[in-house]
Structures are given as C-alpha cells and as structure tokens.
Design a protein around this motif. Sequence first.
Motif, mmCIF file in Angstrom:
data_model
loop_
_atom_site.group_PDB
_atom_site.id
_atom_site.type_symbol
_atom_site.label_atom_id
_atom_site.label_comp_id
_atom_site.label_asym_id
_atom_site.label_seq_id
_atom_site.Cartn_x
_atom_site.Cartn_y
_atom_site.Cartn_z
ATOM 1 N N ALA A 1 -1.174 0.234 1.302
ATOM 2 C CA ALA A 1 -1.253 1.066 0.097
ATOM 3 C C ALA A 1 -0.944 0.233 -1.143
ATOM 4 O O ALA A 1 -0.098 -0.662 -1.117
ATOM 5 N N ASP A 2 -1.628 0.541 -2.238
ATOM 6 C CA ASP A 2 -1.449 -0.167 -3.513
ATOM 7 C C ASP A 2 -0.269 0.438 -4.256
ATOM 8 O O ASP A 2 -0.344 1.554 -4.757
ATOM 9 N N ILE A 3 0.822 -0.310 -4.343
ATOM 10 C CA ILE A 3 2.045 0.215 -4.939
ATOM 11 C C ILE A 3 1.887 0.488 -6.432
ATOM 12 O O ILE A 3 2.633 1.271 -7.012
ATOM 13 N N ASN A 4 0.894 -0.133 -7.061
ATOM 14 C CA ASN A 4 0.699 0.044 -8.504
ATOM 15 C C ASN A 4 -0.442 1.005 -8.839
ATOM 16 O O ASN A 4 -0.844 1.104 -10.000
ATOM 17 N N ARG A 5 -0.939 1.697 -7.847
ATOM 18 C CA ARG A 5 -2.005 2.673 -8.074
ATOM 19 C C ARG A 5 -1.478 3.827 -8.925
ATOM 20 O O ARG A 5 -0.417 4.380 -8.657
ATOM 21 N N ARG A 6 -2.210 4.164 -9.963
ATOM 22 C CA ARG A 6 -1.767 5.210 -10.879
ATOM 23 C C ARG A 6 -2.284 6.577 -10.441
ATOM 24 O O ARG A 6 -3.354 6.686 -9.853
ATOM 25 N N ASN A 7 -1.512 7.605 -10.762
ATOM 26 C CA ASN A 7 -1.933 8.967 -10.437
ATOM 27 C C ASN A 7 -2.780 9.536 -11.567
ATOM 28 O O ASN A 7 -3.121 8.840 -12.525
ATOM 29 N N ALA A 8 -3.111 10.811 -11.468
ATOM 30 C CA ALA A 8 -3.995 11.438 -12.456
ATOM 31 C C ALA A 8 -3.378 11.439 -13.851
ATOM 32 O O ALA A 8 -4.100 11.517 -14.851
#
Length: 206
Positions: A138-145
């Motif tokens: 999983a990408d720890i820096n993935r942003r949410n909506a």
Amino acid sequence: MLTSLFDSRHERLLKAIENNDLDKVVKHMSKLEPELLLTPGKDGRHPLEAALTAEESRILELLLHKAPRPLPSARCGTPLVCLALQHPDSLPRLTMLLQAGENPDLEHQGQPLLHLCVEYCDPGRLMLHLSRLLQQGADINRRNAEGMTLLQRLLPKGDQPLLQFLLQSGAECEAHWLEEMENRELATQLNRVLDDLRIRQLMMGG
C-alpha cells in the motif's frame, strides 16, 4: 422437476457457513462448481460474503482457495476487503483477502484502505492493520478524497508511537504540518525522528 438453485448444494453450503460448520462446508464445496461461490443466495449474499462474516475464519480461507478471480463485492456494493475491516476479528480476514490478490491501494467512496483503517479500527488495532497493508505494498502517501495523506490526517490525534511508525515507514511530512501543531513537544519529537531518518539515509548513501 429440476431442483432449484435455492434447494441445491449451493444453498446448503450457505447454510453450513451460517452455522460455522466447517466439516459440512468442506463436504459441499467438494461437489460445487467454483463459479457458484460468487453466486448470491436467497438473502443476496454469495458464499464469500457469508464466509467473511462467519465466526470461523478458516471457512473464508477455504473458499478463497477455490473461488475464481476477480472477487466480487458484497451485496451492498462494498468491496469484501473493506467489509473485512468492519469485522471484530478483522486482521486475519484482511490478511487472507490481500493474499488472495485484493488491491492494498483499493479505494472505496474516496478513501484508500489505509484511511479506512482509521475509520474502522480502534487505536489498539490500528497500527497492526496499517502495517499489514504496507507489507502488501500500500502507498503510505496516497491521498484521500479530501486531499490528505494518512500522516496529515493522523497528526491531530497526537499518537506519538503511531506517527513515528508512519514516518519510519516512509510517510512524507511537509515542514508546515509540524510547525502548525499545537503540541509543540510532540512536534519537536517528530522532527527528531525526521532528522534521524535523514542521517540514516546519508550514512547509507541515499
């Protein structure tokens, strides 16, 4: 007259899952076409969804070995891996689904799985769930909506061990996030963690 689907071994499998009867599940599965594991029963749930909510987690493991891919969503449209997070014994179910090929970066309603862990896992279980997703890529820096990273979202909670874990796991931290923290002692501690990480990278030639 042909026996209907709802009077078939498929429906008896669903009943065995509901009763947490592992032996009967094994018996019915041995004579069942894999595609029927994705077929809804009378209540609209397919065997995989029923197994996900069963007390006996071994049932889900057995079905996942035989079920075709891709795995279906639940009857409500929620991906199974998101539904797993809502189970009281969520970690083994999450692990099984990830090992079965579910996407650790999957998003549901604008929230990546890492962010959904924050919503569904109590503080005592949160780090374990985040760690499992990160282990699976999983990408720890993935942003949410809302455009927030996981670290940015969790900074206001002030959980030092959790925040330190995120930083050490590769979470990016913008300087102004720490500058704007009300808890200056925690901000100082987190800056030390970042300094230690930078020194370590330099020593490793990064």
